[in-house]
Scaffold this motif. Sequence first.
Motif, PDB file in Angstrom:
ATOM      1  N   SER A   1     -33.069  85.724 -65.621  1.00 23.68           N
ATOM      2  CA  SER A   1     -33.555  86.522 -64.930  1.00 23.68           C
ATOM      3  C   SER A   1     -33.546  87.512 -65.968  1.00 23.68           C
ATOM      4  O   SER A   1     -32.253  87.692 -66.163  1.00 23.68           O
ATOM      5  CB  SER A   1     -32.772  86.036 -63.138  1.00 23.68           C
TER       6      SER A   1
ATOM      7  N   HIS B   1     -27.859  77.821 -50.575  1.00 28.76           N
ATOM      8  CA  HIS B   1     -29.179  78.475 -50.141  1.00 28.76           C
ATOM      9  C   HIS B   1     -30.116  77.508 -49.407  1.00 28.76           C
ATOM     10  O   HIS B   1     -30.153  76.359 -49.550  1.00 28.76           O
ATOM     11  CB  HIS B   1     -30.178  78.477 -50.759  1.00 28.76           C
TER      12      HIS B   1
ATOM     13  N   SER C   1     -27.009  85.759 -50.621  1.00 28.40           N
ATOM     14  CA  SER C   1     -27.465  86.419 -51.825  1.00 28.40           C
ATOM     15  C   SER C   1     -29.329  85.340 -50.844  1.00 28.40           C
ATOM     16  O   SER C   1     -29.085  84.965 -49.768  1.00 28.40           O
ATOM     17  CB  SER C   1     -28.105  85.673 -52.454  1.00 28.40           C
TER      18      SER C   1
ATOM     19  N   LYS D   1     -33.626  84.832 -51.445  1.00 28.72           N
ATOM     20  CA  LYS D   1     -34.487  84.913 -52.472  1.00 28.72           C
ATOM     21  C   LYS D   1     -36.099  84.520 -51.962  1.00 28.72           C
ATOM     22  O   LYS D   1     -36.008  83.734 -50.450  1.00 28.72           O
ATOM     23  CB  LYS D   1     -34.093  84.518 -53.394  1.00 28.72           C
TER      24      LYS D   1
ATOM     25  N   GLY E   1     -39.351  83.748 -58.921  1.00 30.17           N
ATOM     26  CA  GLY E   1     -39.218  84.628 -58.345  1.00 30.17           C
ATOM     27  C   GLY E   1     -38.094  86.010 -58.045  1.00 30.17           C
ATOM     28  O   GLY E   1     -37.450  86.420 -58.991  1.00 30.17           O
TER      29      GLY E   1
ATOM     30  N   GLU F   1     -34.494  87.525 -56.589  1.00 25.90           N
ATOM     31  CA  GLU F   1     -33.090  86.971 -55.523  1.00 25.90           C
ATOM     32  C   GLU F   1     -32.443  88.029 -55.135  1.00 25.90           C
ATOM     33  O   GLU F   1     -31.274  88.880 -56.386  1.00 25.90           O
ATOM     34  CB  GLU F   1     -32.160  86.181 -56.179  1.00 25.90           C
ATOM     35  N   TYR F   2     -31.809  88.094 -54.477  1.00 17.04           N
ATOM     36  CA  TYR F   2     -30.150  89.783 -54.208  1.00 17.04           C
ATOM     37  C   TYR F   2     -29.456  88.767 -53.970  1.00 17.04           C
ATOM     38  O   TYR F   2     -28.860  88.231 -53.605  1.00 17.04           O
ATOM     39  CB  TYR F   2     -31.075  90.704 -52.650  1.00 17.04           C
TER      40      TYR F   2
ATOM     41  N   ILE G   1     -30.313  93.060 -57.761  1.00 14.12           N
ATOM     42  CA  ILE G   1     -31.712  92.045 -57.634  1.00 14.12           C
ATOM     43  C   ILE G   1     -31.886  91.668 -59.368  1.00 14.12           C
ATOM     44  O   ILE G   1     -32.268  92.292 -60.141  1.00 14.12           O
ATOM     45  CB  ILE G   1     -32.702  92.683 -57.605  1.00 14.12           C
TER      46      ILE G   1
END
Length: 180
Positions: free
Chosen positions: A31, A88, A129, A131, A146, A148-149, A170
Amino acid sequence: MKKFLFLILFIFSLSSLSYADDNTWITVGYSYYLPEETGATAPLGPANLTVGGQIMDWVAVDLTVGYLWDLKPKNATTDINTMPIRLHALLQPRFDTGMFDVLPYLGIGPHVAANNTDFANNIFSYGFSAKVGVRFIEDGLLFGVGVEYLYNHVDADHNGVKERFNASGIAFGAEIGTVF
């Protein structure tokens, strides 16, 4: 390490209760990380390894281990390397288009991160997190994109002075892997 292995086995056992084929996945991804703090220098990474599985029609779980290196917070004299481990719970329906399956997802969960700086190692931080993204599956192959924070504040002790660094941000990225 034993807890980590137990968690992976737990995810696989939950996904094996599912009705569908191709309900467990392993992916690798990379990412671009945009720090939350204005003036911070973006790190290299994150590189991620994700293991997950579909539990029910619209519910899945995944465990992601990532690594970001050389994050430089604003006005900091040190770089931060961080390894966030995230679990998650996902809202993830599955749609068959005839050519491939589409799995949009929305997930949230806790994380623990092992961090180090130039002056301190093994600094643990906790956060969460969230996402959102979409995965595509065809013939055992998975491709996903995607966002994701990651909320991650690192408290480090340097020469008796406690410093707080904002390592939140992010991540915009992609993943590729296999399903079985």
